[in-house]
Design an enzyme around this catalytic site. Sequence first.
Site, PDB file in Angstrom:
ATOM      1  N   ASP A   1      38.135  43.728  18.192  1.00  0.00           N
ATOM      2  CA  ASP A   1      39.376  44.280  18.766  1.00  0.00           C
ATOM      3  C   ASP A   1      39.769  43.654  20.095  1.00  0.00           C
ATOM      4  O   ASP A   1      40.857  43.942  20.606  1.00  0.00           O
ATOM      5  CB  ASP A   1      39.209  45.801  18.948  1.00  0.00           C
TER       6      ASP A   1
ATOM      7  N   HIS B   1      29.333  47.112  20.386  1.00  0.00           N
ATOM      8  CA  HIS B   1      29.404  47.364  18.939  1.00  0.00           C
ATOM      9  C   HIS B   1      28.109  48.033  18.503  1.00  0.00           C
ATOM     10  O   HIS B   1      27.036  47.730  19.026  1.00  0.00           O
ATOM     11  CB  HIS B   1      29.576  46.038  18.181  1.00  0.00           C
TER      12      HIS B   1
HETATM   13  C1  SDX Z   1      35.288  48.604  15.624  1.00  0.00           C
HETATM   14  O1  SDX Z   1      31.223  49.933  13.058  1.00  0.00           O
HETATM   15  C2  SDX Z   1      32.040  48.876  12.823  1.00  0.00           C
HETATM   16  O2  SDX Z   1      31.744  48.000  12.105  1.00  0.00           O
HETATM   17  C3  SDX Z   1      33.401  48.978  13.536  1.00  0.00           C
HETATM   18  C4  SDX Z   1      34.299  47.741  13.461  1.00  0.00           C
HETATM   19  C5  SDX Z   1      34.790  47.510  12.031  1.00  0.00           C
HETATM   20  O3  SDX Z   1      35.168  46.374  11.722  1.00  0.00           O
HETATM   21  O4  SDX Z   1      34.899  48.521  11.275  1.00  0.00           O
HETATM   22  O5  SDX Z   1      33.603  46.595  13.915  1.00  0.00           O
HETATM   23  C6  SDX Z   1      35.575  47.929  14.316  1.00  0.00           C
HETATM   24  O6  SDX Z   1      35.382  49.805  15.687  1.00  0.00           O
HETATM   25  C7  SDX Z   1      34.829  47.774  16.801  1.00  0.00           C
HETATM   26  C8  SDX Z   1      34.489  48.642  18.060  1.00  0.00           C
HETATM   27  C9  SDX Z   1      35.800  48.963  18.778  1.00  0.00           C
HETATM   28  N1  SDX Z   1      35.567  49.920  19.863  1.00  0.00           N
HETATM   29  C10 SDX Z   1      35.616  49.545  21.167  1.00  0.00           C
HETATM   30  O7  SDX Z   1      35.799  48.385  21.561  1.00  0.00           O
HETATM   31  C11 SDX Z   1      35.500  50.708  22.145  1.00  0.00           C
HETATM   32  C12 SDX Z   1      34.551  50.318  23.282  1.00  0.00           C
HETATM   33  N2  SDX Z   1      33.204  50.224  22.743  1.00  0.00           N
HETATM   34  C13 SDX Z   1      32.326  51.381  22.882  1.00  0.00           C
HETATM   35  O8  SDX Z   1      32.986  52.606  22.781  1.00  0.00           O
HETATM   36  C14 SDX Z   1      31.034  51.235  22.065  1.00  0.00           C
HETATM   37  O9  SDX Z   1      30.542  50.007  22.339  1.00  0.00           O
HETATM   38  C15 SDX Z   1      31.084  51.431  20.569  1.00  0.00           C
HETATM   39  C16 SDX Z   1      31.714  52.720  20.189  1.00  0.00           C
HETATM   40  C17 SDX Z   1      31.816  50.317  19.923  1.00  0.00           C
HETATM   41  C18 SDX Z   1      29.634  51.421  20.091  1.00  0.00           C
HETATM   42  O10 SDX Z   1      29.059  52.548  20.561  1.00  0.00           O
HETATM   43  P1  SDX Z   1      27.495  52.880  20.267  1.00  0.00           P
HETATM   44  O11 SDX Z   1      26.927  52.011  19.245  1.00  0.00           O
HETATM   45  O12 SDX Z   1      27.370  54.356  20.068  1.00  0.00           O
HETATM   46  O13 SDX Z   1      26.827  52.422  21.576  1.00  0.00           O
HETATM   47  P2  SDX Z   1      26.634  53.341  22.817  1.00  0.00           P
HETATM   48  O14 SDX Z   1      27.896  54.068  23.116  1.00  0.00           O
HETATM   49  O15 SDX Z   1      25.398  54.131  22.605  1.00  0.00           O
HETATM   50  O16 SDX Z   1      26.409  52.239  23.963  1.00  0.00           O
HETATM   51  C19 SDX Z   1      25.124  51.824  24.306  1.00  0.00           C
HETATM   52  C20 SDX Z   1      25.186  51.700  25.831  1.00  0.00           C
HETATM   53  C21 SDX Z   1      25.627  53.005  26.507  1.00  0.00           C
HETATM   54  O17 SDX Z   1      25.050  53.001  27.804  1.00  0.00           O
HETATM   55  P3  SDX Z   1      23.718  53.923  28.021  1.00  0.00           P
HETATM   56  O18 SDX Z   1      24.060  55.327  27.551  1.00  0.00           O
HETATM   57  O19 SDX Z   1      22.645  53.273  27.156  1.00  0.00           O
HETATM   58  O20 SDX Z   1      23.456  53.822  29.498  1.00  0.00           O
HETATM   59  O21 SDX Z   1      26.181  50.722  26.202  1.00  0.00           O
HETATM   60  C22 SDX Z   1      27.220  51.344  26.948  1.00  0.00           C
HETATM   61  C23 SDX Z   1      27.107  52.842  26.700  1.00  0.00           C
HETATM   62  O22 SDX Z   1      27.595  53.567  27.814  1.00  0.00           O
HETATM   63  N3  SDX Z   1      28.488  50.820  26.435  1.00  0.00           N
HETATM   64  C24 SDX Z   1      29.505  50.442  27.191  1.00  0.00           C
HETATM   65  C25 SDX Z   1      30.473  49.991  26.286  1.00  0.00           C
HETATM   66  N4  SDX Z   1      30.026  50.118  25.034  1.00  0.00           N
HETATM   67  C26 SDX Z   1      28.793  50.646  25.133  1.00  0.00           C
HETATM   68  N5  SDX Z   1      29.688  50.441  28.528  1.00  0.00           N
HETATM   69  C27 SDX Z   1      30.884  49.967  28.950  1.00  0.00           C
HETATM   70  N6  SDX Z   1      31.859  49.504  28.161  1.00  0.00           N
HETATM   71  C28 SDX Z   1      31.695  49.508  26.819  1.00  0.00           C
HETATM   72  N7  SDX Z   1      32.653  49.051  26.026  1.00  0.00           N
END
Ligand code: SDX
Length: 432
Positions: free
Chosen positions: A366, A308
């Site tokens: 989710d 998140h």
């Molecule tokens: C919602 O914003 C809100 O409030 C949203 C929400 C709401 O109520 O409105 O809470 C609802 O959208 C919840 C999120 C649902 N999405 C997912 O579950 C999809 C999977 N999650 C990821 O795509 C990600 O965690 C996000 C999109 C939720 C957050 O992305 P960020 O903040 O841009 O974080 P990031 O992608 O920069 O991740 C930081 C690191 C990265 O690694 P590095 O580049 O630092 O090496 O963590 C890794 C990412 O690759 N990472 C994951 C991961 N999520 C982040 N690695 C594996 N699996 C994951 N799910």
Amino acid sequence: MTDKQYILTGPDPDNTLQLPVLEPTVGPDVLDIAKLYASQGVFTYDPGFAATASCESTITYIDGEQGILLYRGYPIEQLAASSSFVEVAYLLLHGELPSAAELQDFDHTIRTHTMLNESLLRFFNGFHHNAHPMAMISGVVGSMSAFYHDTTDIHDPHDRDVFAHRIIAKIPTIAAAAYKHSLGQPFVYPRNQLSYCENLLHMFFSVPSEEFEVSSVAAEALDLLFILHADHEQNCSTSTVRLAGSSGTNPYSAIAAGISALWGPAHGGANEAVINMLERIGSASHIDEYVDRAKDRNDSFRLMGFGHRVYKSYDPRAQIIREMCHRVLEKLGQSNSPLFELALRLEEIALKDEYFVEKNLYPNVDFYSGIIYQALGIPKSMFTVMFAIARCVGWVTHWREMLADPETRIGRPRQLYVGPARREYTDLKQRS
Ligand code: SDX
């Protein structure tokens, strides 16, 4: 504003700028950089706006480190335990919990505005039978601006109230119509004597050919899920509604923009993606393989429902939904749900893995919600629609706050331009 300040010193040590500090009720201080460009000729750079406050708000507060979520100051855990979705909708819209009379009046208003214009219902017949429901509801909600000309003066408080009640009351009917269209079944009209969630289940699952009794277990489960999904500060879809609304566009169009943003798998589309992921993993014996893939930077696979932008600890909503899964599945006689068992095991393995621990990746709202939707008989393609129904309350609330804020200007970010500098056009004949 406080007397705290930050001093910015440019390349010329004599050229400094005092940045005022804006103090919140709770949470981090905010640096006011509004005069930065005029004074220093520089922009700030913050892709994804991870450290940028886009507005001032009194609606929802999140502390990502502590896993705190407050709606108008009330902890989500208390609202989940004691409130109802309609009462939470009133709280978010008006800023205070309603009296019994206020709640009754608000509930009556919502119950008596659930029907759609018959011409709007006919829009659904134009959709392909297997159109994604999110495509249908974003189209139909946007089309509401072609029906309700009488109440779209965004500067008229009465029109803003009528719009808020209409969209909150009608979005379940629109969602149900999309679902019925996908089934090839006749639309089911709302019944005003039913509660918000009872009505939705009635419109989803009843058919003209037989009696249908709404399950109180299902209605209660939906009501709780809707409370948990009602608002979440400046998330992607809410920010989209604010940005679209800042141009002065029709409110239905602003909400349609929010629906489109929510659909993405990185946002509200994740609940559908989680179930697809669990079905793809299939059994606990394959979990390690997928956890390894999620950790591999060269692999686009992500553990859906994990991570998140704000929560760097357990999403408090996920905690509540996980506990709810146990209760609801047992009441529905599905306590040995293989998907739920797989989800619990996946969480257990991931939370012990140093990659997830180091990056503060925990289950989010989710991760478990789809397991309950599926147990209620709601198909995967409708999961994000369920999210949109609840989040409509948050979108409308933020849209109203944005319009009432004297600081609001049309949203128009700048950029870090790294394209070509000026160059001269060459005729085709001179090009190789
Ligand atoms: C919602 O914003 C809100 O409030 C949203 C929400 C709401 O109520 O409105 O809470 C609802 O959208 C919840 C999120 C649902 N999405 C997912 O579950 C999809 C999977 N999650 C990821 O795509 C990600 O965690 C996000 C999109 C939720 C957050 O992305 P960020 O903040 O841009 O974080 P990031 O992608 O920069 O991740 C930081 C690191 C990265 O690694 P590095 O580049 O630092 O090496 O963590 C890794 C990412 O690759 N990472 C994951 C991961 N999520 C982040 N690695 C594996 N699996 C994951 N799910």
